[in-house]
Scaffold this motif. Structure first.
Motif, PDB file in Angstrom:
ATOM      1  N   ALA A  38      57.021 -28.924  83.565  1.00 32.22           N
ATOM      2  CA  ALA A  38      55.669 -28.604  83.103  1.00 32.22           C
ATOM      3  C   ALA A  38      55.492 -27.102  82.937  1.00 32.22           C
ATOM      4  O   ALA A  38      54.832 -26.641  81.983  1.00 32.22           O
ATOM      5  CB  ALA A  38      54.649 -29.151  84.100  1.00 32.22           C
ATOM      6  N   THR A  39      56.074 -26.325  83.851  1.00 33.78           N
ATOM      7  CA  THR A  39      55.977 -24.869  83.751  1.00 33.78           C
ATOM      8  C   THR A  39      56.684 -24.362  82.492  1.00 33.78           C
ATOM      9  O   THR A  39      56.179 -23.484  81.774  1.00 33.78           O
ATOM     10  CB  THR A  39      56.596 -24.208  85.005  1.00 33.78           C
ATOM     11  OG1 THR A  39      55.925 -24.680  86.165  1.00 33.78           O
ATOM     12  CG2 THR A  39      56.487 -22.699  84.926  1.00 33.78           C
ATOM     13  N   VAL A  40      57.876 -24.906  82.220  1.00 36.36           N
ATOM     14  CA  VAL A  40      58.620 -24.494  81.022  1.00 36.36           C
ATOM     15  C   VAL A  40      57.825 -24.789  79.767  1.00 36.36           C
ATOM     16  O   VAL A  40      57.667 -23.930  78.871  1.00 36.36           O
ATOM     17  CB  VAL A  40      59.999 -25.190  80.985  1.00 36.36           C
ATOM     18  CG1 VAL A  40      60.680 -24.959  79.637  1.00 36.36           C
ATOM     19  CG2 VAL A  40      60.873 -24.686  82.114  1.00 36.36           C
ATOM     20  N   LEU A  41      57.280 -25.989  79.666  1.00 37.69           N
ATOM     21  CA  LEU A  41      56.516 -26.359  78.477  1.00 37.69           C
ATOM     22  C   LEU A  41      55.257 -25.515  78.339  1.00 37.69           C
ATOM     23  O   LEU A  41      54.884 -25.071  77.242  1.00 37.69           O
ATOM     24  CB  LEU A  41      56.163 -27.846  78.520  1.00 37.69           C
ATOM     25  CG  LEU A  41      57.349 -28.826  78.426  1.00 37.69           C
ATOM     26  CD1 LEU A  41      56.865 -30.262  78.576  1.00 37.69           C
ATOM     27  CD2 LEU A  41      58.081 -28.643  77.099  1.00 37.69           C
ATOM     28  N   GLY A  46      52.660 -20.642  75.412  1.00 38.99           N
ATOM     29  CA  GLY A  46      52.067 -19.309  75.482  1.00 38.99           C
ATOM     30  C   GLY A  46      52.905 -18.275  74.769  1.00 38.99           C
ATOM     31  O   GLY A  46      52.405 -17.344  74.160  1.00 38.99           O
ATOM     32  N   ASP A  47      54.228 -18.414  74.826  1.00 39.81           N
ATOM     33  CA  ASP A  47      55.092 -17.436  74.167  1.00 39.81           C
ATOM     34  C   ASP A  47      54.998 -17.537  72.633  1.00 39.81           C
ATOM     35  O   ASP A  47      55.317 -16.586  71.929  1.00 39.81           O
ATOM     36  CB  ASP A  47      56.545 -17.640  74.600  1.00 39.81           C
ATOM     37  CG  ASP A  47      56.752 -17.273  76.051  1.00 39.81           C
ATOM     38  OD1 ASP A  47      57.714 -17.799  76.650  1.00 39.81           O
ATOM     39  OD2 ASP A  47      55.952 -16.482  76.600  1.00 39.81           O
ATOM     40  N   GLY A  48      54.621 -18.669  72.165  1.00 39.25           N
ATOM     41  CA  GLY A  48      54.347 -18.823  70.731  1.00 39.25           C
ATOM     42  C   GLY A  48      55.522 -19.311  69.917  1.00 39.25           C
ATOM     43  O   GLY A  48      55.400 -20.251  69.148  1.00 39.25           O
ATOM     44  N   ALA A  49      56.676 -18.709  70.042  1.00 34.71           N
ATOM     45  CA  ALA A  49      57.767 -19.055  69.150  1.00 34.71           C
ATOM     46  C   ALA A  49      58.864 -19.846  69.824  1.00 34.71           C
ATOM     47  O   ALA A  49      59.829 -20.227  69.167  1.00 34.71           O
ATOM     48  CB  ALA A  49      58.366 -17.786  68.537  1.00 34.71           C
ATOM     49  N   GLY A  50      58.740 -20.090  71.071  1.00 34.84           N
ATOM     50  CA  GLY A  50      59.749 -20.846  71.796  1.00 34.84           C
ATOM     51  C   GLY A  50      61.071 -20.106  71.891  1.00 34.84           C
ATOM     52  O   GLY A  50      62.148 -20.721  71.911  1.00 34.84           O
ATOM     53  N   ARG A  51      61.010 -18.780  71.948  1.00 37.28           N
ATOM     54  CA  ARG A  51      62.223 -17.992  71.975  1.00 37.28           C
ATOM     55  C   ARG A  51      63.048 -18.229  73.238  1.00 37.28           C
ATOM     56  O   ARG A  51      64.271 -18.094  73.226  1.00 37.28           O
ATOM     57  CB  ARG A  51      61.887 -16.502  71.874  1.00 37.28           C
ATOM     58  CG  ARG A  51      61.271 -16.093  70.550  1.00 37.28           C
ATOM     59  CD  ARG A  51      60.763 -14.665  70.622  1.00 37.28           C
ATOM     60  NE  ARG A  51      59.695 -14.529  71.598  1.00 37.28           N
ATOM     61  CZ  ARG A  51      59.231 -13.354  72.035  1.00 37.28           C
ATOM     62  NH1 ARG A  51      59.789 -12.236  71.611  1.00 37.28           N
ATOM     63  NH2 ARG A  51      58.227 -13.327  72.883  1.00 37.28           N
ATOM     64  N   PHE A  52      62.360 -18.548  74.342  1.00 34.55           N
ATOM     65  CA  PHE A  52      63.051 -18.647  75.624  1.00 34.55           C
ATOM     66  C   PHE A  52      63.255 -20.104  76.066  1.00 34.55           C
ATOM     67  O   PHE A  52      63.551 -20.352  77.232  1.00 34.55           O
ATOM     68  CB  PHE A  52      62.234 -17.923  76.709  1.00 34.55           C
ATOM     69  CG  PHE A  52      62.018 -16.473  76.417  1.00 34.55           C
ATOM     70  CD1 PHE A  52      63.020 -15.543  76.629  1.00 34.55           C
ATOM     71  CD2 PHE A  52      60.800 -16.040  75.912  1.00 34.55           C
ATOM     72  CE1 PHE A  52      62.802 -14.201  76.375  1.00 34.55           C
ATOM     73  CE2 PHE A  52      60.585 -14.700  75.649  1.00 34.55           C
ATOM     74  CZ  PHE A  52      61.589 -13.775  75.879  1.00 34.55           C
ATOM     75  N   LEU A  53      63.112 -21.037  75.153  1.00 32.22           N
ATOM     76  CA  LEU A  53      63.163 -22.443  75.549  1.00 32.22           C
ATOM     77  C   LEU A  53      64.512 -22.806  76.176  1.00 32.22           C
ATOM     78  O   LEU A  53      64.562 -23.343  77.290  1.00 32.22           O
ATOM     79  CB  LEU A  53      62.891 -23.348  74.340  1.00 32.22           C
ATOM     80  CG  LEU A  53      62.970 -24.856  74.632  1.00 32.22           C
ATOM     81  CD1 LEU A  53      61.960 -25.246  75.697  1.00 32.22           C
ATOM     82  CD2 LEU A  53      62.750 -25.654  73.343  1.00 32.22           C
ATOM     83  N   VAL A  54      65.591 -22.504  75.464  1.00 35.71           N
ATOM     84  CA  VAL A  54      66.911 -22.858  75.983  1.00 35.71           C
ATOM     85  C   VAL A  54      67.183 -22.112  77.295  1.00 35.71           C
ATOM     86  O   VAL A  54      67.676 -22.691  78.278  1.00 35.71           O
ATOM     87  CB  VAL A  54      68.000 -22.552  74.941  1.00 35.71           C
ATOM     88  CG1 VAL A  54      69.389 -22.815  75.520  1.00 35.71           C
ATOM     89  CG2 VAL A  54      67.781 -23.383  73.680  1.00 35.71           C
ATOM     90  N   GLY A  60      65.846 -23.441  84.708  1.00 35.59           N
ATOM     91  CA  GLY A  60      65.150 -24.491  85.454  1.00 35.59           C
ATOM     92  C   GLY A  60      66.114 -25.475  86.087  1.00 35.59           C
ATOM     93  O   GLY A  60      65.935 -25.893  87.247  1.00 35.59           O
ATOM     94  N   ILE A  61      67.155 -25.878  85.302  1.00 34.03           N
ATOM     95  CA  ILE A  61      68.138 -26.818  85.854  1.00 34.03           C
ATOM     96  C   ILE A  61      68.881 -26.193  87.038  1.00 34.03           C
ATOM     97  O   ILE A  61      69.083 -26.824  88.080  1.00 34.03           O
ATOM     98  CB  ILE A  61      69.122 -27.243  84.746  1.00 34.03           C
ATOM     99  CG1 ILE A  61      68.391 -28.078  83.690  1.00 34.03           C
ATOM    100  CG2 ILE A  61      70.280 -28.039  85.335  1.00 34.03           C
ATOM    101  CD1 ILE A  61      69.245 -28.423  82.476  1.00 34.03           C
ATOM    102  N   VAL A  62      69.286 -24.940  86.880  1.00 35.33           N
ATOM    103  CA  VAL A  62      69.990 -24.261  87.979  1.00 35.33           C
ATOM    104  C   VAL A  62      69.080 -24.127  89.207  1.00 35.33           C
ATOM    105  O   VAL A  62      69.502 -24.356  90.343  1.00 35.33           O
ATOM    106  CB  VAL A  62      70.489 -22.881  87.506  1.00 35.33           C
ATOM    107  CG1 VAL A  62      71.080 -22.102  88.689  1.00 35.33           C
ATOM    108  CG2 VAL A  62      71.514 -23.037  86.402  1.00 35.33           C
ATOM    109  N   ALA A  63      67.827 -23.766  88.968  1.00 34.55           N
ATOM    110  CA  ALA A  63      66.894 -23.576  90.089  1.00 34.55           C
ATOM    111  C   ALA A  63      66.640 -24.884  90.833  1.00 34.55           C
ATOM    112  O   ALA A  63      66.619 -24.930  92.066  1.00 34.55           O
ATOM    113  CB  ALA A  63      65.582 -22.993  89.570  1.00 34.55           C
ATOM    114  N   ALA A  90      60.534 -20.683  84.851  1.00 36.06           N
ATOM    115  CA  ALA A  90      61.024 -22.017  85.194  1.00 36.06           C
ATOM    116  C   ALA A  90      61.484 -22.092  86.643  1.00 36.06           C
ATOM    117  O   ALA A  90      61.523 -23.177  87.234  1.00 36.06           O
ATOM    118  CB  ALA A  90      62.177 -22.396  84.252  1.00 36.06           C
ATOM    119  N   ALA A  91      61.823 -20.950  87.237  1.00 33.92           N
ATOM    120  CA  ALA A  91      62.276 -20.934  88.631  1.00 33.92           C
ATOM    121  C   ALA A  91      61.128 -20.776  89.614  1.00 33.92           C
ATOM    122  O   ALA A  91      61.364 -20.748  90.836  1.00 33.92           O
ATOM    123  CB  ALA A  91      63.295 -19.803  88.830  1.00 33.92           C
TER     124      ALA A  91
END
Length: 392
Positions: A38-41, A46-54, A60-63, A90-91
């Motif tokens: 939910a935090t990632v989404l 908010g970031d607008g362009a999804g630049r940091f999605l990957v 998030g998976i590592v955390a 995500a962490a």
């Protein structure tokens, strides 16, 4: 989520009927994963362009994966999560769990340093990925408040867990102590029972030895006297066997409130009957008693006085059979009670075998009553002297 830290005061303890710990861990891990997603989404919108999605998904998976070793290495895992929180929001949920876990299972100093690392990590995160509509001032206040609350919550939980463990240990110790006290009380009662029956049986068996000695040395007595002596011996043996059977039963199974068979404990008033019983057995006894207000004598003191005289007469029959015994009893309230038995020494051959512990037990009895007991030989005579307290 329940962390399995090695210093958990309640580790290994589970309430009957409570779900296994792994169920709670799975639920907690799933909840953290959902919050992370939910935090990632939320931050991507908010970031607008999804630049940091990957990037956020990978972090998030590592955390979330670092939640697994959090129970074994909470400090190291929480510090790594704080570093990941500096890279990606995500962490943030896993880092929050790490800070709380350390606060729950580690000392305040260590937990404070980890909470400070988490605070700094989130400040670094804001510096390059700020939240729209939230300036730095309020973000610092919010960040510090959240980590302070996590630290306080974890320390409170740790203190509560330690208190519960302490109370549980105290309850177990109290239960154990209660069992030990009950066992000691039983042992003391049985020891008291054995001491009482030693006095009773030794006295009765010494009487039997006296009658048997009379039969041995006076075979020319009339048939009536021989029959009378044999009857006394038979009755005495029967009584001794009954008393022995009763005391074995009590020592094995129960505790003593009175003598076996429901017989009351002897008192000071039974001294006359005790002396007369010995006289009937053929002992020459001079009994001199001057006791003022015997009815005010404490029952325990009177019972101890009875046992002193009983042991003295028993020993006289064993070691100086046929010799005269002098019994003197003096006392008054406030001055105490004095008992003295004297008799000439024997020929060294006891009329009946003995364990040699009678005077030892009698000394202990008199000492417990607050008195003193002396015994020994002097000028060819054996003397037994006891002094017992008698308050006014």
């Amino acid at each position: 989520m329940t962390a399995d830290c090695s210093n958990d005061a309640g580790a290994g303890l589970r309430i009957p009927g409570e779900p296994p710990r792994w169920v709670g861990n799975v639920i907690g891990l799933g909840s953290v994963a959902v919050l992370t997603a939910a935090t990632v989404l939320g931050r991507q919108s908010g970031d607008g362009a999804g630049r940091f999605l990957v990037f956020d998904v990978v972090v998030g998976i590592v955390a979330v994966g670092l939640i697994l070793p959090l129970g074994r290495r909470p400090v190291q895992s929480a510090l790594v999560l704080a570093a990941l929180a500096a890279l990606s929001p995500a962490a943030t949920p896993p880092s929050t769990v790490g800070t709380l876990t350390v606060a729950q299972f580690r000392p305040l100093k260590v937990a404070t340093l980890v909470a400070l690392a988490g605070t700094v990590g989130h400040l670094v995160q804001w510096s390059w990925r700020p939240i729209d509509g939230l300036n730095l001032f309020w973000y610092v206040i919010l960040d510090a408040a959240v980590h302070a609350a996590l630290l306080a919550w974890g320390q409170w939980a740790q203190a509560r867990r330690a208190l519960v463990a302490s109370l549980r240990e105290r309850a177990l110790r109290a239960e154990s102590e209660q069992g030990r006290r009950v066992a000691e009380a039983r042992t003391l009662e049985r020891t008291k029972m054995a001491r009482e029956m030693h006095d009773v049986l030794a006295h009765r068996l010494s009487l039997l030895a006296t009658y048997a000695g009379a039969l041995e040395y006076r075979p020319d007595s009339s048939p009536e006297k021989l029959a009378q002596a044999a009857g006394v011996i038979r009755t005495g043996v029967h009584q001794a066997l009954e008393e022995l059977r009763e005391v074995i039963s009590v020592l094995r199974d129960g505790e003593m409130d009175e003598l076996p068979g429901g017989r009351p404990q002897p008192t000071f008033g039974d001294l006359d009957a005790l002396v007369q019983e010995s006289r009937d057995a053929g002992s020459a006894i001079s009994y001199d008693a001057e006791v003022s207000a015997p009815e005010t004598l404490p029952p325990a003191t009177g019972r101890t006085a009875y046992r002193v005289v009983q042991e003295g007469l028993t020993n006289a029959r064993k070691h100086a059979a046929g010799r005269p015994v002098r019994v003197v009893v003096r006392g008054r309230p406030g001055d105490g009670l004095v008992i003295e038995l004297t008799n000439p020494g024997g020929d060294g051959v006891p009329a009946a075998p003995g364990s040699g512990t009678g005077l030892v037990g009698l000394t202990e009895r008199v000492n417990l009553a607050g008195g003193t007991l002396d015994h020994g030989r002097a000028a060819g005579r054996f003397r037994l002297h006891a002094a017992l307290p008698w308050p006014e």
